[in-house]
Design a protein around this motif. Structure first.
Motif, mmCIF file in Angstrom:
data_model
loop_
_atom_site.group_PDB
_atom_site.id
_atom_site.type_symbol
_atom_site.label_atom_id
_atom_site.label_comp_id
_atom_site.label_asym_id
_atom_site.label_seq_id
_atom_site.Cartn_x
_atom_site.Cartn_y
_atom_site.Cartn_z
ATOM 1 N N VAL A 149 29.772 53.951 36.245
ATOM 2 C CA VAL A 149 30.293 52.598 36.082
ATOM 3 C C VAL A 149 31.399 52.398 37.115
ATOM 4 O O VAL A 149 32.199 53.304 37.362
ATOM 5 N N GLU A 150 31.421 51.223 37.710
ATOM 6 C CA GLU A 150 32.512 50.860 38.610
ATOM 7 C C GLU A 150 33.379 49.817 37.926
ATOM 8 O O GLU A 150 32.876 48.779 37.484
ATOM 9 N N LEU A 151 34.660 50.096 37.799
ATOM 10 C CA LEU A 151 35.621 49.126 37.279
ATOM 11 C C LEU A 151 36.225 48.407 38.475
ATOM 12 O O LEU A 151 36.914 49.020 39.295
ATOM 13 N N ARG A 152 35.936 47.117 38.590
ATOM 14 C CA ARG A 152 36.413 46.324 39.729
ATOM 15 C C ARG A 152 37.629 45.504 39.328
ATOM 16 O O ARG A 152 37.607 44.793 38.330
ATOM 17 N N PHE A 153 38.664 45.600 40.154
ATOM 18 C CA PHE A 153 39.888 44.829 39.950
ATOM 19 C C PHE A 153 39.697 43.482 40.642
ATOM 20 O O PHE A 153 39.622 43.421 41.870
ATOM 21 N N LEU A 154 39.631 42.405 39.873
ATOM 22 C CA LEU A 154 39.382 41.074 40.407
ATOM 23 C C LEU A 154 40.596 40.175 40.200
ATOM 24 O O LEU A 154 41.449 40.453 39.348
ATOM 25 N N GLN A 155 40.661 39.117 40.950
ATOM 26 C CA GLN A 155 41.740 38.132 40.835
ATOM 27 C C GLN A 155 43.110 38.796 40.918
ATOM 28 O O GLN A 155 43.987 38.563 40.090
ATOM 29 N N GLY A 156 43.276 39.662 41.901
ATOM 30 C CA GLY A 156 44.556 40.339 42.063
ATOM 31 C C GLY A 156 44.905 41.278 40.926
ATOM 32 O O GLY A 156 46.062 41.554 40.669
ATOM 33 N N GLY A 157 43.905 41.794 40.222
ATOM 34 C CA GLY A 157 44.132 42.724 39.116
ATOM 35 C C GLY A 157 44.281 42.058 37.764
ATOM 36 O O GLY A 157 44.461 42.729 36.759
ATOM 37 N N ARG A 158 44.192 40.727 37.717
ATOM 38 C CA ARG A 158 44.304 40.033 36.426
ATOM 39 C C ARG A 158 43.059 40.225 35.567
ATOM 40 O O ARG A 158 43.098 40.002 34.364
ATOM 41 N N THR A 159 41.965 40.642 36.192
ATOM 42 C CA THR A 159 40.720 40.911 35.478
ATOM 43 C C THR A 159 40.158 42.235 35.972
ATOM 44 O O THR A 159 40.211 42.517 37.161
ATOM 45 N N ILE A 160 39.647 43.035 35.053
ATOM 46 C CA ILE A 160 38.924 44.253 35.422
ATOM 47 C C ILE A 160 37.558 44.164 34.757
ATOM 48 O O ILE A 160 37.461 44.090 33.533
ATOM 49 N N GLU A 161 36.516 44.151 35.584
ATOM 50 C CA GLU A 161 35.146 44.065 35.075
ATOM 51 C C GLU A 161 34.407 45.363 35.376
ATOM 52 O O GLU A 161 34.699 46.035 36.361
ATOM 53 N N ALA A 162 33.450 45.682 34.516
ATOM 54 C CA ALA A 162 32.648 46.891 34.658
ATOM 55 C C ALA A 162 31.262 46.534 35.176
ATOM 56 O O ALA A 162 30.637 45.595 34.680
ATOM 57 N N TYR A 163 30.806 47.304 36.158
ATOM 58 C CA TYR A 163 29.489 47.096 36.764
ATOM 59 C C TYR A 163 28.705 48.398 36.771
ATOM 60 O O TYR A 163 29.281 49.469 36.976
ATOM 61 N N SER A 164 27.409 48.281 36.573
ATOM 62 C CA SER A 164 26.532 49.453 36.628
ATOM 63 C C SER A 164 26.367 49.896 38.078
ATOM 64 O O SER A 164 26.760 49.181 39.014
ATOM 65 N N ALA A 165 25.742 51.054 38.269
ATOM 66 C CA ALA A 165 25.486 51.553 39.621
ATOM 67 C C ALA A 165 24.574 50.605 40.392
ATOM 68 O O ALA A 165 24.628 50.551 41.617
#
Length: 97
Positions: free
Chosen positions: A28-44
């Motif tokens: 799983v990749e945890l992506r820091f979005l919107q300057g870190g205000r959101t962290i979303e999880a993505y599959s490979a």
């Protein structure tokens, strides 16, 4: 600060119907979005699995090195939700160095 952080967190929301069913051990990749205000999880495969709840996001944002765009982890557990359909809560383990 320790050389290595071992984090256990979870994501909220349900993967969309076109997302392959997640399994324990999947990366799983945890992506820091919107300057870190959101962290979303993505599959490979790049499919969105969900996002970290605000309290979890705040803790992780406060302990990972500044400037990171993402962290790589794996699914540690799939916890069923009583009387609810869907994949259940996805627990993710991340090692940050």
């Amino acid at each position: 600060m320790p050389d290595r952080l071992d984090l256990l967190t979870y994501i909220t929301g349900e993967p969309g119907p076109d997302v392959a069913s997640p399994r324990v051990g999947d990366p799983v990749e945890l992506r820091f979005l919107q300057g870190g205000r959101t962290i979303e999880a993505y599959s490979a495969a790049g499919q969105r699995l969900g996002r970290l709840p605000p309290a979890e996001r705040e803790v992780i944002a406060g302990i990972v090195p500044a400037g990171l765009a993402s962290l790589i982890g794996q699914i540690d557990a799939l916890v069923p939700r009583p009387q609810r359909q869907g994949a259940g809560r996805i627990h993710i383990r991340v090692n940050a160095e």
